[in-house]
Design a protein around this motif. Structure first.
Motif, PDB file in Angstrom:
ATOM      1  N   ILE A 127       0.862  -1.189   0.000  1.00 27.80           N
ATOM      2  CA  ILE A 127       0.000   0.000   0.000  1.00 27.80           C
ATOM      3  C   ILE A 127       0.899   1.239   0.000  1.00 27.80           C
ATOM      4  CG2 ILE A 127      -1.806   1.274   1.205  1.00 27.80           C
ATOM      5  CD1 ILE A 127      -2.745  -1.342   0.039  1.00 27.80           C
ATOM      6  N   SER A 180       1.626   5.420  -1.588  1.00 32.74           N
ATOM      7  CA  SER A 180       0.937   6.645  -2.009  1.00 32.74           C
ATOM      8  C   SER A 180       0.665   6.614  -3.508  1.00 32.74           C
ATOM      9  CB  SER A 180       1.784   7.868  -1.675  1.00 32.74           C
ATOM     10  OG  SER A 180       1.244   9.014  -2.320  1.00 32.74           O
ATOM     11  N   ASP A 207       4.612   3.608   3.105  1.00 29.97           N
ATOM     12  CA  ASP A 207       4.387   5.056   3.066  1.00 29.97           C
ATOM     13  C   ASP A 207       4.910   5.768   4.308  1.00 29.97           C
ATOM     14  OD1 ASP A 207       3.509   7.095   1.291  1.00 29.97           O
ATOM     15  OD2 ASP A 207       1.833   7.516   2.624  1.00 29.97           O
ATOM     16  N   VAL A 225      -2.044   8.190   2.337  1.00 32.59           N
ATOM     17  CA  VAL A 225      -1.953   6.820   2.862  1.00 32.59           C
ATOM     18  C   VAL A 225      -1.388   6.799   4.278  1.00 32.59           C
ATOM     19  CG1 VAL A 225      -0.754   4.609   2.572  1.00 32.59           C
ATOM     20  CG2 VAL A 225      -1.885   5.680   0.623  1.00 32.59           C
ATOM     21  N   ALA A 253      -7.949   5.901  -1.558  1.00 31.85           N
ATOM     22  CA  ALA A 253      -6.857   5.285  -0.794  1.00 31.85           C
ATOM     23  C   ALA A 253      -7.126   5.352   0.705  1.00 31.85           C
ATOM     24  CB  ALA A 253      -5.535   5.967  -1.134  1.00 31.85           C
ATOM     25  N   VAL A 256      -7.317   1.944   2.975  1.00 27.82           N
ATOM     26  CA  VAL A 256      -6.432   1.726   4.127  1.00 27.82           C
ATOM     27  C   VAL A 256      -7.242   1.340   5.360  1.00 27.82           C
ATOM     28  CG1 VAL A 256      -4.953   2.938   5.787  1.00 27.82           C
ATOM     29  CG2 VAL A 256      -4.520   3.158   3.339  1.00 27.82           C
TER      30      VAL A 256
END
Length: 561
Positions: free
Chosen positions: A37, A39, A53, A84, A548, A552
């Motif tokens: 995961i 940005s 991130d 993120v 996003a 998350v």
């Protein structure tokens, strides 16, 4: 002679820090690098992203107690908060609130190593920090929220406000805590205001030792893991008493009303002032000699409908009025060219302004606590920035702004509908302090309404770009743009109003804005949620603006065990 081996947080990376603090064998990482995961906004700017991130979430036990460590990696983008990374921090705290509501007590510890908002994602960071702040205020009612500032970067920008909201702060002498970095102050105010090369003075102003000696940090420790663990244990046990600094409004406000800054105050003297916080209830600030009308003050006059400001501070206007049968409190920050705080004369939020906002929001909470229908609170937002100044940093402007954030968030949680109206600039820590904690945001569709985290000139210097390069990047990443139309693309606005004259409003313009405010008020009343989750539920947020952020939070839920 045996060598003494220490385990350093200062010298460790964010992931190491989290695992070092937690009991051996108890810890596991949530949303680690293998989840990929990253940005979605950096590649378009030719910046290499990172799979975590720069935000590390590790769950386990500390001294046998269920704990989550949230650790910020200062080596990635200066620990800056983007979409993120911000969603990982805010989403984790929001998850902890739900666990605590179910009776599952889990302790949060945030390790700060951050310069604040990641300028390459700008307004995403601004939204995230508002959500982090909201979650801290809500979570503190269940468990102490502990912040650690070990060193290397420190805690700056909007993230210094979240540090100010923590139940308790642990610092080392290497740690630094301030709202505006020395280089930014020099850029905005000049080298005569602060020479960023004078490292000795800067450490004396904002370093861990002076913050602790000035009663702005709760514990100072030598950089060794057992020391941090012992400090955390003592906070949990109550041996270290929680100070609730953001609620000590009258003490701080009295100090800053009486403070004489005509001659430069040195750090040792400032420490004495902050420890004494002498209260003088009778002091009154002079009314400004000049009649400076800002966009915000014009809208305040229109909406107040003849009601005069009850505020004791000329740069913060406060009035109670009735809008379409609804009792409302209006709050606006306006210029005061006669303010002794010369860095806060043009409508900036400074030492006086943050504490004054907090005073009058909390006054409404107290007065309405037994009422079924709580007063509508309307922040009128026209703020160019927070104040960039030597004395502001020395005396903790971050805490002044934290107090305002705390008050607005507390009002919202207490059942006060809060509807912010963006009629002018909504910039940086000033917007975080005044408006960003609202249940709903309404903005005028006007060229004079802008949202961002920093002036273009300073943003260009920090990101090592030209202003032209920043403008070009904003075409690909709307969160970097200043205009309100780009901000709308992030999905946080309840309504963007067309056909209203922002700078010279007339009664017809007022009626349009009042109608939108009442629509937002009714929307709040029909919604059981008192948090900021509505910003993630709009069609724009779900389809593109906050995809996003939503993903998350969903993945945190899936990986929680």
């Amino acid at each position: 002679m045996a060598q003494i081996i220490t385990e350093s947080l200062v010298e460790s990376l964010a992931r190491e820090r989290a695992f070092q603090l937690l009991d051996k064998g108890s810890a596991y990482e949530i949303l680690g690098p293998l989840d990929g995961i990253e940005s979605p906004h950096l590649v378009a700017q030719n910046i290499v992203p990172q799979f975590d991130d720069g935000m590390i979430i590790v769950k386990g036990t500390l001294n046998g107690q269920q704990t989550v460590i949230i650790s910020i990696e200062g080596n990635f983008q200066g620990g800056g908060i983007g979409e993120v990374s911000g969603a990982k921090l805010a989403g984790t705290l929001e998850k902890l609130i739900k666990e605590c509501e179910k009776g599952n007590k889990i302790h949060p510890v945030i390790i700060y190593d951050t310069g604040g908002v990641r300028l390459q994602e700008a307004n995403y960071g601004l939204l995230s920090i508002a959500e982090i702040s909201a979650a801290i205020v809500a979570l503190r009612e269940y468990v102490p929220v502990i912040g650690i500032i070990p060193g290397k970067v420190g805690s700056f920008g909007g993230m210094s406000l979240t540090a100010g909201l923590c139940s308790a702060l642990i610092m080392t002498r290497e740690g630094r805590l301030g709202m505006n970095g020395p280089e930014v102050i020099e850029q905005e105010a000049g080298i005569r205001e602060l020479d960023s090369r004078n490292k000795q003075l800067i450490w004396k102003m904002i370093g861990g030792a002076i913050r602790h000696e000035s009663a702005l940090a709760d514990v100072i420790v030598e950089d060794d893991i057992p020391n941090y663990k012992e400090a955390i244990k003592n906070i949990w046990s109550g041996e270290i008493r929680l100070q609730h600094r953001t609620k000590q409004i009258q003490n701080y406000l009295s100090l800053f009303k009486t403070l004489d800054i005509e001659k430069k105050i040195m750090p040792e003297q400032a420490k004495e002032y902050l420890n004494s916080k002498t209260v003088n209830m009778d002091i009154e600030l002079p009314t400004p000699m000049g009649d400076v009308k800002s966009t915000g003050s014009r809208w305040f006059d229109l909406l107040a409908n003849g009601q005069h400001s009850i505020s004791e501070v000329p740069s913060v206007l406060v009035a109670d009025t009735i809008i379409s049968g609804v009792n409302a409190r209006l709050i606006a920050v306006v210029p005061n060219p006669d303010s002794k705080y010369y860095r806060a004369r043009n409508g900036e939020v400074g030492l006086l302004e943050g504490w004054t906002i907090a005073k009058y929001v909390r006054q409404a909470i107290e007065e309405d606590k037994d009422l079924t229908e709580k007063r509508l609170i309307i922040p009128i937002v026209d703020v160019p920035s927070q104040a960039f100044g030597y004395h502001e940093e020395l005396f903790g402007i971050y805490l002044s702004c934290s107090a305002a954030v705390d008050a607005y968030a507390t009002a919202r949680l207490a059942g006060h509908p809060v509807v912010a109206t963006l009629v002018g600039n909504a910039i940086s820590g000033a917007f975080l302090s005044h408006g960003m904690q609202a249940n709903r945001l309404i903005a005028l569709n006007d060229d004079g309404v802008n949202v961002h985290v920093m002036s273009k000139k300073s943003a260009a210097i920090i990101t090592q770009r030209t202003i032209e390069e920043l403008d070009e990047a904003a075409k690909e990443v709307p969160s970097m743009a200043y205009d309100i139309q780009s901000f709308e693309k992030l999905g946080a606005l309840f309504k963007l109003l067309d056909g209203v004259n922002a700078k010279e409003p007339n009664p017809e313009d007022r009626d349009i804005l009042e109608s939108a405010v009442i629509e937002a008020y009714n929307d709040i009343k029909s919604d059981s949620a008192r948090d900021l989750s509505s910003r993630l539920k709009s069609d724009i947020a779900r389809s593109s603006g906050r995809k996003a952020s939503i993903q998350v939070r969903e993945m945190i839920d899936l990986q929680w065990r």
